[in-house]
Design a protein around this motif. Structure first.
Motif, mmCIF file in Angstrom:
data_model
loop_
_atom_site.group_PDB
_atom_site.id
_atom_site.type_symbol
_atom_site.label_atom_id
_atom_site.label_comp_id
_atom_site.label_asym_id
_atom_site.label_seq_id
_atom_site.Cartn_x
_atom_site.Cartn_y
_atom_site.Cartn_z
ATOM 1 N N ASP A 1 -0.157 -1.642 -8.483
ATOM 2 C CA ASP A 1 0.687 -0.923 -7.525
ATOM 3 C C ASP A 1 2.162 -1.191 -7.759
ATOM 4 O O ASP A 1 2.997 -0.295 -7.676
ATOM 5 N N PHE B 1 10.205 7.373 -14.282
ATOM 6 C CA PHE B 1 9.819 8.754 -14.590
ATOM 7 C C PHE B 1 10.806 9.743 -13.980
ATOM 8 O O PHE B 1 11.184 10.727 -14.590
ATOM 9 N N LEU B 2 11.205 9.459 -12.744
ATOM 10 C CA LEU B 2 12.048 10.414 -12.039
ATOM 11 C C LEU B 2 13.487 10.403 -12.545
ATOM 12 O O LEU B 2 14.220 11.360 -12.359
ATOM 13 N N LEU C 1 7.712 1.949 -12.079
ATOM 14 C CA LEU C 1 7.760 2.934 -13.161
ATOM 15 C C LEU C 1 7.936 4.356 -12.636
ATOM 16 O O LEU C 1 8.441 5.223 -13.345
ATOM 17 N N ARG C 2 7.560 4.611 -11.387
ATOM 18 C CA ARG C 2 7.761 5.932 -10.821
ATOM 19 C C ARG C 2 9.254 6.261 -10.822
ATOM 20 O O ARG C 2 9.674 7.369 -11.148
ATOM 21 N N THR D 1 5.855 3.046 -20.428
ATOM 22 C CA THR D 1 5.249 3.397 -19.145
ATOM 23 C C THR D 1 3.739 3.165 -19.106
ATOM 24 O O THR D 1 3.145 3.146 -18.033
ATOM 25 N N LEU E 1 3.315 12.265 -17.374
ATOM 26 C CA LEU E 1 4.573 12.205 -16.633
ATOM 27 C C LEU E 1 5.752 12.114 -17.601
ATOM 28 O O LEU E 1 6.783 12.753 -17.400
ATOM 29 N N ASN F 1 0.495 8.299 -17.478
ATOM 30 C CA ASN F 1 1.888 8.023 -17.842
ATOM 31 C C ASN F 1 2.362 8.936 -18.964
ATOM 32 O O ASN F 1 3.518 9.359 -18.977
ATOM 33 N N ARG G 1 3.279 0.687 -10.670
ATOM 34 C CA ARG G 1 3.362 2.107 -10.327
ATOM 35 C C ARG G 1 4.676 2.408 -9.610
ATOM 36 O O ARG G 1 5.370 3.369 -9.925
ATOM 37 N N LEU H 1 8.260 15.348 -16.856
ATOM 38 C CA LEU H 1 9.432 15.249 -15.989
ATOM 39 C C LEU H 1 10.781 15.279 -16.722
ATOM 40 O O LEU H 1 11.690 15.972 -16.289
#
Ligand code: SF4
Lengths: 197, 474
Positions: B188, B198-199, B194-195, B134, B229, B226, B191, B233
């Motif tokens: 961006d 993370f989730l 990779l978001r 990440t 996160l 990163n 981001r 998470l």
């Protein structure tokens, strides 16, 4: 023999005398609040001031309007929710289908003049996700929370929480061609509202 | 792309001829060096702090077992678990074991050099677990299937065009991505992608910059967020750290923090400095339910008992490679493994065995710049020299090399004879070379001259000159 025992057996053979140590803190200007603000701005954080808590909701609304963030989900840390009585806080913990709030508003444990950082402690009044998931993180700082050095911030912590986050400016990366870019994974904007008192 | 420390020479050759890489290296070098110089100049106490940081690391290594026991007790008291791994294989087994027990499908991983060292990604993938790096730099090289080329900026050798191409290949959103060329758009895009990671990740793996003995805490520094996160998470957070990383209290960690980022990127402090202690508390709404620390020995305890002990002070700032003329010319991949530059020239042969990295200790001019900038005062040139001795003793260098050194030793032990021979040789070389130009070849020495010139000898030896000077002074 377990791995632990084996490692310690080798380590104990290489033990030597403790070393006498001194601990130096960088010398700082006397005006800690000005220094904090100067250093925070150097990390690309933005700043605003209000005379008292009553001014906070307006200051927040003005900031969001000035950065074109109207109609966004706002998550307020439970610890400071009473400062924004009119706000309906968006859910904090997102899942894959719900992106969660775009803006978070939190307090802090201390603000460090030396580095322009703010210190956050995880707990029921301040979930860690608020520091990292939103696009914009707004931090409420009282002037009496500004301390000189990092060491002064650590002593504010009585028992270690799961996570202490010392935050110095918005998220950034220079991983492509060493070019600084804000908003890598964490907030793109860090905005501090300093409350007198 | 596969690199190996055994192939140092050919990799270095290839790097020298790689135009794109050379451009990236020039840019990176001046960037890192200037930023550090500015940060150091802005802090009058820097040299004092550097000396204190060295003392902190020496002291911690001197009483490492005590500090580790304290750290372990602290982690346990905070509801975490500690695992001890003697070598890389055991460390992999432990991490994969935890992942399987939790039935993890996807790992969000923060940058960890020791994770690279033990090869954790292939091990997790072999177990059918999806691993996503990440940290943006690590993510880029994961897509490119390359090892990191720098310990702080793993993708420092890539240009924006190469990154855009990688994203276009892997993100499958062709039309829009074809237009992605600016750095902001690329960041961006990463981001956004990779978001989702993370989730959806059920396991987070990070490294640890410092282990704090008295509270059982792990200090982690990142700029992107990163690491936090990844640590916050997923349901389970695993920290992989070398056993040498421990310091007594937050006070010592603070001094190290003051020199770390300044030496690495020229920042007074990285954006995020986080201190993790145990798993989430009963009243917490967020944070992992489980917290594991995997402490990796993998040759470190043996290093502590060796003449290379001081290497363990290292806080992985990367300043030594940023200031190294050899690294600056060939980049990190040529070194063939996880740790490039001066620190790698000591660590790699130690961790892999000198026979697997026979040339690394020799890719050094002993100019000493690395030791001057190292924030914890590691005498890198001395250690590189010690590694050369070690290699000589373990007979990994070639027969010809050993023969030359044996000859030289014979002469050097007889100073009068040595002086006479040296004078004869200097005169001979002087006659051989055209005045003003450098010597470009000599019979038998063609291999040595392939990468070097010999400045024209002036016909007199240093001893002659000194003798004259002393006479003049009298
Ligand atoms: S050896 Fe020193 S300069 Fe090099 S990475 Fe380690 S701490 Fe930094």
């Amino acid at each position: 023999m377990s791995s632990r025992e084996r490692i310690f057996a080798t380590l104990y053979e290489a033990v030597a005398e403790p070393v006498a140590m001194t601990h130096t803190r960088p010398r700082l200007d006397d005006d800690l609040i000005a220094l904090f603000e100067h250093n925070a701005q150097a990390t690309a954080a933005t700043l605003d001031h209000v005379a008292d808590e009553a001014g906070l909701p307006d200051a927040l609304a003005n900031y969001l309007a000035s950065t074109n963030q109207t109609d966004v989900g706002i998550a307020v840390a439970p610890g400071i929710a009473d400062l924004f009585p009119a706000l309906h806080s968006a859910p904090i913990q997102p899942d894959a289908t719900h992106p969660g709030a775009e803006v978070s508003v939190t307090g802090c444990i201390a603000a460090v003049a030396e580095t322009g950082s703010v210190l956050m402690a995880s707990g029921p009044t301040h979930p860690t996700t608020l520091n990292f998931l939103p696009e914009t993180h707004v931090v409420i700082i009282r002037t009496n929370q500004v301390v000189a050095h990092l060491e002064d911030a650590w002593v504010m912590i009585e028992t270690m929480p799961r996570a202490l986050n010392l935050i110095t400016g918005p998220s950034r990366t220079a991983d492509i061609e060493q070019t600084l870019q804000l908003g890598a994974h964490g907030p793109r904007r860090l905005h501090a509202i300093v409350v007198a008192g | 792309m596969k690199f190996s420390p055994r192939e140092f020479r050919s990799q270095a050759d290839a790097a020298l001829n790689d135009r794109t890489l050379q451009q990236a290296l020039v840019r990176a070098r001046s960037g890192f060096v200037n930023k550090r110089a500015k940060a150091v100049a802005a802090l009058p106490e820097f040299e004092v702090l550097r000396a204190e940081a060295s003392a902190i690391r020496v002291d911690a290594l001197n009483r490492l077992p005590d500090l580790l026991e304290q750290f372990e007790a602290g982690v346990l008291a905070a509801g975490g678990q500690v695992h001890w791994a003697t070598d890389a294989a055991e460390a992999r087994r432990i991490v994969v074991g935890i992942a399987q027990q939790r039935e993890a499908c996807r790992v969000a991983k923060g940058k960890t050099m020791v994770g690279e060292e033990i090869g954790i990604n292939p091990a997790l993938e072999a177990a059918g677990i999806n691993v996503v790096e990440t940290d943006l730099g690590e993510y880029i090289i994961q897509l490119a299937q390359e090892p990191p080329s720098h310990i702080v900026a793993p993708a420092v050798h890539k240009t924006r065009e190469q990154v855009a191409e990688l994203f276009a290949q892997h993100h499958r959103r062709d039309e829009r991505l074809a237009a992605l060329s600016g750095i902001p758009e690329l960041v961006d895009e990463a981001r956004r992608v990779l978001r989702e990671t993370f989730l959806s990740a059920d396991l987070g793996i990070t490294g640890g910059n410092f282990l704090v003995a008295d509270s059982g805490s792990v200090v982690l520094v990142t700029n992107e967020g990163n690491g936090d996160l990844s640590a916050t998470l997923p349901k389970t957070h695993i920290v992989i750290a070398g056993i040498e990383k421990v310091v007594p209290t937050m006070t010592e960690a603070t001094t190290l923090l003051r020199v770390l980022a300044r030496s690495a990127t020229g920042q007074p402090l990285t954006t995020y400095t986080s201190v993790f202690t145990g798993a989430r508390r009963a009243t917490d709404e967020t944070g992992p339910e489980e917290f594991h620390v995997v402490l990796v020995d993998n040759g470190r305890s043996a290093m502590l008992a060796s003449e290379l002990r001081d290497m363990l002070r290292c806080i992985r700032c990367g300043a030594c490679m940023n200031h190294c003329p050899v690294y600056g010319a060939i980049g990190g991949h040529a070194y063939g493994w996880v740790y490039p530059g001066p620190m790698g020239q000591v660590l790699t042969p130690w961790l892999l065995g000198p026979e697997r990295a026979p040339d690394l200790a020799h890719a050094c001019t002993l100019n000493g710049h690395c030791a001057q900038v190292c924030p914890v005062g590691i005498p890198l040139p001395d250690l590189i020299r010690a590694m050369r001795v070690r290699e000589h003793e373990s007979h990994v260098n070639t027969f010809a090399e050993r023969w030359v050194f044996q000859q030289w030793t014979w002469w050097a032990k007889r100073p009068a004879l040595y002086g006479w021979a040296l004078r004869a040789k200097a005169r001979w070389l002087h006659r051989l070379a055209r005045p003003g130009s450098a010597l470009r070849r000599l019979p038998v020495w063609s291999a040595w001259f392939r990468g070097r010139d010999l400045p024209t000898p002036q016909g007199r030896t240093l001893r002659d000159l000194m003798r004259e000077k002393l006479r003049g002074a009298r």
